[in-house]
Design an enzyme around this catalytic site. Structure first.
Site, PDB file in Angstrom:
ATOM      1  CD  GLN A  36      -2.975  -0.750  -0.098  1.00  0.00           C
ATOM      2  OE1 GLN A  36      -3.180   0.391  -0.488  1.00  0.00           O
ATOM      3  NE2 GLN A  36      -3.516  -1.821  -0.669  1.00  0.00           N
ATOM      4  CB  SER A  37       4.170   1.929  -1.488  1.00  0.00           C
ATOM      5  OG  SER A  37       4.931   3.051  -1.849  1.00  0.00           O
TER       6      SER A  37
END
Length: 407
Positions: A110-111
């Site tokens: 989920q960068s």
């Protein structure tokens, strides 16, 4: 019409190339009155909390703090012979024979960083390849619906932006060394430009927040701050490290410029105390000492580029203040304290934080402003009011992937 704010940088900082990605005006700073009143108690001085909205700083997708860093990297990306495209594990990579054709970066599933690199690539007319590691932190492992976690939030936005996505597990070689992927792209005729996770290991990664220090100083006058007249404490997330590092180096240069200006005008030495920059760590993977050394190194690197004369003396470990009490169980895992912080900020101020970084920063900030620390600081410095700045670095797009843990 409101006059445009002008940020005046000294040489040689002002001569470093920068490609505008942010809005022409600085990201806004606004007061948080409910959190301020909640934090002011009979045992504390008056606490005035403000938020700098880096999540509203750019028109590109999922605005946040990485765009500020990327502004100083774009000129190298577009140059005829980029110098800083190498992978950190292979620093001898030869210069590209022409401008980059594809941006390559990495991050957790989920960068936020990967989304901002992908959006930048589309804006520049380039391709984007993002390498996502499922096993970075515990977000994927602790999800009740890991299949959805790997599709929603920032993963979904990366796909909307047309980025090629490759997912890895910790045991995959590419999870720790992207050089084979870069070699593959070169063989296929591409000119890949590598941007390390968070852009912090990039040689230019700290410059954006060094500039932000000068921006904040200009905005302080607009906030009509009481007490010292400037922000006494600045709270910000510390992940890869160059956001905190850039602020440290930028404020060091600003203070030197102000002292020089004061001396040349015949006034007494610069009276303001240094701003206390507090980095709230968001991962328990490495000890605080590891991050302190890393931030110090990045701050000195940025300081050397922007014009500090002796970075070894001007920036020391005493300038690095990191707090590791709010890291939680794992990177990307929402614990009860993080959940409370998310709810509190939304309910009291109508501001949505992200579950990985800014919710932990808010938790750390609120704990510290309500502690005896603020009283001691005010008494020592003869203040009746302490000014606090919370830097909102963005990341709200990841919330949908945490649908089973934020309600």
């Amino acid at each position: 019409m409101k006059s445009r704010i002008s940020i005046q940088l000294p040489s040689p900082f002002a001569q470093i190339p920068r490609h505008p990605i942010l809005y022409p005006d600085p990201s806004p700073i606004h007061p948080l009155p409910t959190l301020s009143s909640t934090s002011t108690t009979p045992k504390t001085p008056r606490i005035s909390i403000f938020a700098k909205r880096e999540d509203q700083g750019s028109p590109l997708a999922s605005a946040g703090n990485k765009y500020r860093k990327l502004e100083y990297i774009v000129p190298d990306i577009l140059s005829q012979r980029p110098k800083y495209h190498y992978h950190e594990s292979h620093p001898t990579t030869q210069p590209l024979p022409g401008p980059a054709t594809i941006l390559v970066t990495e991050g957790a599933l989920q960068s936020n960083h990967t989304v901002q690199v992908a959006a930048l690539a589309r804006k520049l007319g380039l391709k984007a390849l993002v390498l996502l590691n499922r096993d970075t932190g515990g977000g994927y492992k602790t999800s009740s619906a890991p299949g959805f976690f790997a599709k929603l939030g920032n993963v979904q936005i990366n796909k909307l932006l047309g980025a090629e996505i490759r997912m890895y597990n910790a045991e995959d070689p590419e999870a720790t060394d992207a050089q084979p992927v870069l070699d593959e792209l070169v063989k296929s005729g591409q000119r890949p430009y590598w941007i390390p996770g968070g852009a912090s290991l990039h040689s230019l990664g700290g410059l954006g927040y060094a500039r932000a220090a000068f921006e904040i100083a200009v905005q302080e006058s607009e906030c009509q701050l009481g007490g010292s007249g400037h922000f006494d404490f600045i709270f910000v997330a510390c992940g890869s490290g160059s956001t905190v590092a850039g602020l440290i180096s930028g404020f060091k240069l600003l203070e030197r410029v102000q002292m020089s200006s004061s001396s040349s005008s015949g006034e007494s030495s610069w009276p303001q105390r240094s701003r206390n920059i507090i980095g709230i760590l968001n991962s328990p993977t490495k000890p605080r000492e590891y991050h302190e050394e890393r931030v110090l190194r990045f701050a000195r690197c940025a300081g050397e580029l922007i014009g500090l004369l002796d970075v070894e003396k001007e920036i020391t470990v005493d300038d690095v203040h990191l707090d590791d009490r709010f890291v939680g169980e794992e990177y990307g895992v929402i614990d009860e304290e993080t959940r409370r912080s998310l709810s509190m900020t939304a309910e009291m101020e109508g501001i949505v934080l992200d579950p990985v970084y800014t919710a932990k920063v808010a938790a750390g900030m609120m704990y510290r402003v309500q502690s005896e620390e603020m009283g001691r600081y005010a008494q020592t410095n003869g203040l009746k009011e302490v000014n606090v700045l919370f830097i909102h670095t963005g990341g709200q797009a990841a919330l949908s992937a945490y649908f089973d843990r934020v309600m």
